[in-house]
Design a protein around this motif. Sequence first.
Motif, PDB file in Angstrom:
ATOM      1  N   LEU A 174       0.963  -0.854   0.269  1.00  0.00           N
ATOM      2  CA  LEU A 174       0.307  -0.113  -0.223  1.00  0.00           C
ATOM      3  C   LEU A 174      -0.093   0.934   0.082  1.00  0.00           C
ATOM      4  CD1 LEU A 174      -2.377  -0.986   2.925  1.00  0.00           C
ATOM      5  CD2 LEU A 174      -2.880  -1.265   0.820  1.00  0.00           C
ATOM      6  N   HIS A 175       0.779   2.167  -1.541  1.00  0.00           N
ATOM      7  CA  HIS A 175       2.113   2.946  -1.498  1.00  0.00           C
ATOM      8  C   HIS A 175       0.878   4.436  -0.126  1.00  0.00           C
ATOM      9  CE1 HIS A 175       3.183   6.761  -3.576  1.00  0.00           C
ATOM     10  NE2 HIS A 175       4.106   6.409  -2.611  1.00  0.00           N
ATOM     11  N   THR A 176       1.710   4.736   0.908  1.00  0.00           N
ATOM     12  CA  THR A 176       0.785   5.751   1.574  1.00  0.00           C
ATOM     13  C   THR A 176       2.116   7.065   2.389  1.00  0.00           C
ATOM     14  OG1 THR A 176       2.229   3.668   3.800  1.00  0.00           O
ATOM     15  CG2 THR A 176      -0.135   4.142   3.274  1.00  0.00           C
ATOM     16  N   PRO A 177       1.813   7.535   0.336  1.00  0.00           N
ATOM     17  CA  PRO A 177       2.974   9.205   0.999  1.00  0.00           C
ATOM     18  C   PRO A 177       2.349  10.411   2.039  1.00  0.00           C
ATOM     19  CG  PRO A 177       1.758   9.230  -1.153  1.00  0.00           C
ATOM     20  CD  PRO A 177       1.277   7.446  -0.218  1.00  0.00           C
ATOM     21  N   GLY A 178       3.302  10.612   2.618  1.00  0.00           N
ATOM     22  CA  GLY A 178       3.221  11.288   3.564  1.00  0.00           C
ATOM     23  C   GLY A 178       4.313  11.944   4.904  1.00  0.00           C
ATOM     24  N   HIS A 179       4.822  10.454   5.247  1.00  0.00           N
ATOM     25  CA  HIS A 179       5.815  10.215   5.946  1.00  0.00           C
ATOM     26  C   HIS A 179       7.299  10.771   4.919  1.00  0.00           C
ATOM     27  CE1 HIS A 179       9.009  10.110   9.049  1.00  0.00           C
ATOM     28  NE2 HIS A 179       8.788   8.658   8.648  1.00  0.00           N
ATOM     29  N   THR A 180       7.414  10.227   4.046  1.00  0.00           N
ATOM     30  CA  THR A 180       7.610   9.542   3.000  1.00  0.00           C
ATOM     31  C   THR A 180       7.387  10.151   1.689  1.00  0.00           C
ATOM     32  OG1 THR A 180       9.227   7.550   2.562  1.00  0.00           O
ATOM     33  CG2 THR A 180      10.216   9.311   4.573  1.00  0.00           C
ATOM     34  N   GLN A 181       8.050  10.024   0.523  1.00  0.00           N
ATOM     35  CA  GLN A 181       6.859  10.686  -0.722  1.00  0.00           C
ATOM     36  C   GLN A 181       7.457   8.856  -0.951  1.00  0.00           C
ATOM     37  OE1 GLN A 181       5.202  12.959  -2.086  1.00  0.00           O
ATOM     38  NE2 GLN A 181       5.279  13.634  -0.206  1.00  0.00           N
ATOM     39  N   GLY A 182       7.918   7.974  -0.131  1.00  0.00           N
ATOM     40  CA  GLY A 182       8.287   6.851  -1.530  1.00  0.00           C
ATOM     41  C   GLY A 182       7.627   5.851  -0.164  1.00  0.00           C
ATOM     42  N   SER A 183       6.809   6.073   1.186  1.00  0.00           N
ATOM     43  CA  SER A 183       6.099   5.410   2.376  1.00  0.00           C
ATOM     44  C   SER A 183       5.150   4.312   2.189  1.00  0.00           C
ATOM     45  CB  SER A 183       5.639   5.977   3.165  1.00  0.00           C
ATOM     46  OG  SER A 183       6.767   7.244   4.641  1.00  0.00           O
ATOM     47  N   VAL A 184       5.743   3.342   2.806  1.00  0.00           N
ATOM     48  CA  VAL A 184       4.550   2.124   2.151  1.00  0.00           C
ATOM     49  C   VAL A 184       4.495   1.166   3.250  1.00  0.00           C
ATOM     50  CG1 VAL A 184       5.551   1.769  -0.594  1.00  0.00           C
ATOM     51  CG2 VAL A 184       5.916  -0.143   1.646  1.00  0.00           C
ATOM     52  N   CYS A 185       3.033   0.609   3.280  1.00  0.00           N
ATOM     53  CA  CYS A 185       3.086  -0.402   4.478  1.00  0.00           C
ATOM     54  C   CYS A 185       2.819  -1.603   3.464  1.00  0.00           C
ATOM     55  CB  CYS A 185       1.711   0.404   4.819  1.00  0.00           C
ATOM     56  SG  CYS A 185       1.207   1.797   5.851  1.00  0.00           S
ATOM     57  N   LEU A 186       3.209  -2.844   4.173  1.00  0.00           N
ATOM     58  CA  LEU A 186       2.757  -3.725   4.355  1.00  0.00           C
ATOM     59  C   LEU A 186       1.291  -4.829   4.422  1.00  0.00           C
ATOM     60  CD1 LEU A 186       6.698  -4.716   3.685  1.00  0.00           C
ATOM     61  CD2 LEU A 186       5.189  -3.831   2.218  1.00  0.00           C
ATOM     62  N   HIS A 187       0.453  -4.981   4.106  1.00  0.00           N
ATOM     63  CA  HIS A 187      -0.684  -5.834   4.461  1.00  0.00           C
ATOM     64  C   HIS A 187      -0.646  -7.281   4.070  1.00  0.00           C
ATOM     65  CE1 HIS A 187      -5.484  -6.062   4.048  1.00  0.00           C
ATOM     66  NE2 HIS A 187      -4.845  -5.869   5.670  1.00  0.00           N
ATOM     67  N   PHE A 188      -0.598  -7.616   4.791  1.00  0.00           N
ATOM     68  CA  PHE A 188      -0.665  -9.310   5.345  1.00  0.00           C
ATOM     69  C   PHE A 188      -2.309  -9.818   5.314  1.00  0.00           C
ATOM     70  CE2 PHE A 188       3.908 -10.043   4.533  1.00  0.00           C
ATOM     71  CZ  PHE A 188       3.905  -9.686   4.997  1.00  0.00           C
ATOM     72  N   ALA A 189      -3.320  -9.512   4.302  1.00  0.00           N
ATOM     73  CA  ALA A 189      -4.709 -10.705   4.613  1.00  0.00           C
ATOM     74  C   ALA A 189      -4.963 -11.078   5.130  1.00  0.00           C
ATOM     75  CB  ALA A 189      -5.194  -9.363   2.660  1.00  0.00           C
ATOM     76  N   PRO A 190      -4.433 -12.373   4.761  1.00  0.00           N
ATOM     77  CA  PRO A 190      -4.578 -13.637   5.338  1.00  0.00           C
ATOM     78  C   PRO A 190      -4.642 -13.796   7.046  1.00  0.00           C
ATOM     79  CG  PRO A 190      -3.359 -13.998   3.448  1.00  0.00           C
ATOM     80  CD  PRO A 190      -3.504 -12.444   3.154  1.00  0.00           C
ATOM     81  N   MET A 191      -3.764 -12.817   7.154  1.00  0.00           N
ATOM     82  CA  MET A 191      -2.919 -13.123   8.406  1.00  0.00           C
ATOM     83  C   MET A 191      -3.295 -12.185   8.973  1.00  0.00           C
ATOM     84  SD  MET A 191       0.660 -13.436   7.314  1.00  0.00           S
ATOM     85  CE  MET A 191       1.738 -12.368   8.440  1.00  0.00           C
ATOM     86  N   LYS A 192      -3.865 -10.852   8.713  1.00  0.00           N
ATOM     87  CA  LYS A 192      -5.204  -9.567   9.182  1.00  0.00           C
ATOM     88  C   LYS A 192      -3.667  -9.060  10.351  1.00  0.00           C
ATOM     89  CE  LYS A 192      -9.788 -11.223  10.102  1.00  0.00           C
ATOM     90  NZ  LYS A 192      -9.727 -12.395   9.648  1.00  0.00           N
ATOM     91  N   LEU A 193      -2.814  -8.886   9.104  1.00  0.00           N
ATOM     92  CA  LEU A 193      -1.518  -8.174   9.284  1.00  0.00           C
ATOM     93  C   LEU A 193      -1.183  -6.907   8.477  1.00  0.00           C
ATOM     94  CD1 LEU A 193       1.107  -8.100  11.815  1.00  0.00           C
ATOM     95  CD2 LEU A 193       2.132  -9.501  10.280  1.00  0.00           C
TER      96      LEU A 193
END
Length: 213
Positions: A126-145
């Motif tokens: 998930l590209h989530t810019p704001g803290h830095t322009q290239g900040s991402v989060c990683l969503h492990f959907a099956p693990m709800k993490l």
Amino acid sequence: MILETFPVGALSCNCTLLGDEATHEAIVIDPGDEVSRIHRRLTELGLQLKQILVTHAHIDHVGGALKLKRLTGAPILLNENDLPLLKMMDTQAAWLGVQPPETASPDGSLADGLIVGLKAYPAQVLHTPGHTQGSVCLHFAPMKLLIAGDTLFAGSIGRTDLPGGNFDQIIDSLHSKLLALPDETQVLPGHGPSTTIGEERQSNPYLQLRRPN
Ligand SMILES: [Zn+2]
């Protein structure tokens, strides 16, 4: 499943090791420092490192990535919008008064929507810019993490006063990408204790602000 998160370096960046006991494959997220400790843990667990994933190019998250790559041969993935920050490593090291770690161009970009991780434990970028322009989060959907980097913390959000930071943008990322996730999603932030999307939706003061149009 092997899932270990431990703080590394002077700024206590949460480094996460995820391993598959069946295939003996692993990924490491945000090896900011203490690479020999990370490498020793991989060896102890008998795991072969497949990917080094970096949530953003701040020194405390990316500082050990190249060293870990040299020890294991695993490729480094980092969103391309953080390349300017990666090239500012001397400046970043000067902020902290430390020697700049060696860096190299990543082997690939953590582009929005990309699936990374292990076969048994895939994550969507998930590209989530704001803290830095290239900040991402990683969503492990099956693990709800969710591995949140410095975008979301328990009770707070990432700072936006450093180069590449943008407050309206992080608020928009939080609302459009992270609050879209189920409440029961466990969140492992880049620093500090874990939380859940539901807890942050309810009580994080920054998420009570209206979403900018
Ligand atoms: Zn950061």
